[in-house]
Write a protein that holds these residues in place. Sequence first.
Motif, mmCIF file in Angstrom:
data_model
loop_
_atom_site.group_PDB
_atom_site.id
_atom_site.type_symbol
_atom_site.label_atom_id
_atom_site.label_comp_id
_atom_site.label_asym_id
_atom_site.label_seq_id
_atom_site.Cartn_x
_atom_site.Cartn_y
_atom_site.Cartn_z
ATOM 1 N N MET A 1 3.386 8.927 -1.798
ATOM 2 C CA MET A 1 4.250 7.832 -1.392
ATOM 3 C C MET A 1 5.013 8.277 -0.144
ATOM 4 N N SER A 2 5.026 7.417 0.854
ATOM 5 C CA SER A 2 5.732 7.756 2.096
ATOM 6 C C SER A 2 7.235 7.687 1.879
ATOM 7 N N SER A 3 7.981 8.397 2.702
ATOM 8 C CA SER A 3 9.438 8.379 2.561
ATOM 9 C C SER A 3 10.007 7.005 2.920
ATOM 10 N N ALA A 4 9.361 6.284 3.836
ATOM 11 C CA ALA A 4 9.836 4.934 4.194
ATOM 12 C C ALA A 4 9.680 3.974 3.007
ATOM 13 N N LEU A 5 8.528 4.037 2.328
ATOM 14 C CA LEU A 5 8.312 3.193 1.150
ATOM 15 C C LEU A 5 9.285 3.586 0.038
ATOM 16 N N ALA A 6 9.475 4.877 -0.151
ATOM 17 C CA ALA A 6 10.398 5.352 -1.184
ATOM 18 C C ALA A 6 11.811 4.838 -0.910
ATOM 19 N N GLN A 7 12.246 4.889 0.353
ATOM 20 C CA GLN A 7 13.587 4.396 0.674
ATOM 21 C C GLN A 7 13.697 2.895 0.416
ATOM 22 N N ARG A 8 12.645 2.133 0.727
ATOM 23 C CA ARG A 8 12.671 0.692 0.447
ATOM 24 C C ARG A 8 12.789 0.431 -1.051
ATOM 25 N N MET A 9 12.107 1.246 -1.850
ATOM 26 C CA MET A 9 12.184 1.065 -3.303
ATOM 27 C C MET A 9 13.584 1.384 -3.828
ATOM 28 N N VAL A 10 14.210 2.405 -3.282
ATOM 29 C CA VAL A 10 15.580 2.741 -3.670
ATOM 30 C C VAL A 10 16.523 1.603 -3.258
ATOM 31 N N LEU A 11 16.360 1.088 -2.055
ATOM 32 C CA LEU A 11 17.190 -0.033 -1.595
ATOM 33 C C LEU A 11 16.956 -1.268 -2.467
ATOM 34 N N PHE A 12 15.694 -1.530 -2.792
ATOM 35 C CA PHE A 12 15.366 -2.645 -3.685
ATOM 36 C C PHE A 12 16.147 -2.524 -4.990
ATOM 37 N N ALA A 13 16.118 -1.340 -5.598
ATOM 38 C CA ALA A 13 16.804 -1.133 -6.876
ATOM 39 C C ALA A 13 18.322 -1.299 -6.722
ATOM 40 N N ILE A 14 18.878 -0.765 -5.645
ATOM 41 C CA ILE A 14 20.324 -0.894 -5.412
ATOM 42 C C ILE A 14 20.712 -2.367 -5.320
ATOM 43 N N TYR A 15 19.963 -3.138 -4.521
ATOM 44 C CA TYR A 15 20.312 -4.541 -4.326
ATOM 45 C C TYR A 15 19.967 -5.404 -5.540
ATOM 46 N N ALA A 16 18.927 -5.039 -6.279
ATOM 47 C CA ALA A 16 18.607 -5.759 -7.513
ATOM 48 C C ALA A 16 19.710 -5.540 -8.549
ATOM 49 N N PHE A 17 20.245 -4.319 -8.586
ATOM 50 C CA PHE A 17 21.357 -4.036 -9.494
ATOM 51 C C PHE A 17 22.613 -4.786 -9.038
ATOM 52 N N ALA A 18 22.899 -4.754 -7.742
ATOM 53 C CA ALA A 18 24.078 -5.454 -7.217
ATOM 54 C C ALA A 18 23.987 -6.955 -7.510
ATOM 55 N N GLY A 19 22.801 -7.529 -7.368
ATOM 56 C CA GLY A 19 22.607 -8.948 -7.672
ATOM 57 C C GLY A 19 22.826 -9.247 -9.144
ATOM 58 N N TRP A 20 22.302 -8.356 -10.001
ATOM 59 C CA TRP A 20 22.519 -8.527 -11.445
ATOM 60 C C TRP A 20 24.006 -8.461 -11.763
ATOM 61 N N LEU A 21 24.703 -7.510 -11.150
ATOM 62 C CA LEU A 21 26.135 -7.348 -11.381
ATOM 63 C C LEU A 21 26.894 -8.599 -10.936
ATOM 64 N N LEU A 22 26.552 -9.119 -9.779
ATOM 65 C CA LEU A 22 27.183 -10.333 -9.255
ATOM 66 C C LEU A 22 26.928 -11.521 -10.183
ATOM 67 N N GLU A 23 25.664 -11.759 -10.514
ATOM 68 C CA GLU A 23 25.286 -12.894 -11.367
ATOM 69 C C GLU A 23 25.884 -12.782 -12.764
ATOM 70 N N THR A 24 25.776 -11.592 -13.352
ATOM 71 C CA THR A 24 26.251 -11.396 -14.714
ATOM 72 C C THR A 24 27.776 -11.510 -14.787
ATOM 73 N N SER A 25 28.459 -10.951 -13.797
ATOM 74 C CA SER A 25 29.925 -11.060 -13.772
ATOM 75 C C SER A 25 30.351 -12.519 -13.655
ATOM 76 N N TYR A 26 29.735 -13.243 -12.739
ATOM 77 C CA TYR A 26 30.075 -14.656 -12.530
ATOM 78 C C TYR A 26 29.836 -15.461 -13.804
ATOM 79 N N ALA A 27 28.650 -15.311 -14.405
ATOM 80 C CA ALA A 27 28.320 -16.080 -15.607
ATOM 81 C C ALA A 27 29.192 -15.667 -16.791
ATOM 82 N N SER A 28 29.466 -14.381 -16.922
ATOM 83 C CA SER A 28 30.284 -13.904 -18.040
ATOM 84 C C SER A 28 31.720 -14.403 -17.930
#
Length: 189
Positions: A1-28
């Motif tokens: 796996m290239s380091s560029a792809l790996a960094q995109r996957m880490v960013l994906f996870a960070i932003y997917a978590f941030a989105g979950w936190l935003l959505e879940t906090s708002y709905a809760s």
Amino acid sequence: MSSALAQRMVLFAIYAFAGWLLETSYASIRERRFVNRGFLGGPFCPIYGFAALLIIAVAARAGARLDDPLVRGLVIVLVSALLVTWLEYATGWVLDRVFHRKWWDYQGRKMNIGGYVCVEYSLLWGALAFVLAELIHPAILLLLTHLPSWFDIIAAWIILLYFAIDTGVSVSREWQRKHSSGLHRLKLR
């Protein structure tokens, strides 16, 4: 796996978590109880991860081609709003068709399309895209540059394994829910 792809996957996870936190906090807060606002069982909303990666790509292209900060900002807002709205529509439509369930519904909002998207939230996504591109993403990149070079690759493999398992479990759960509710309806007739 290239380091560029790996960094995109880490960013994906960070932003997917941030989105979950935003959505879940708002709905809760709105419902005064914990509400897991994601398709997955874990604390991630992948649509936010994909949307963030689209926004980052738009911002990078706009930054490389546009010198005027006002024009650049408008391009980021408008193009990102269109792309994220398309992503939200496609995701909502697919989830609805496959699982016969809506995870969000804008039917009560003005100028909505099938309840999957509406102008009000499209404008909000555009504004959030600007904040992400100009403030949040540069700060996150700065934090990631302080980590050891091997971190992204190991983290990406862990993220890939986690999402494969969570997606498999979540699809299975929804598939069973869909079919058990269908069988339940048949038994009542």
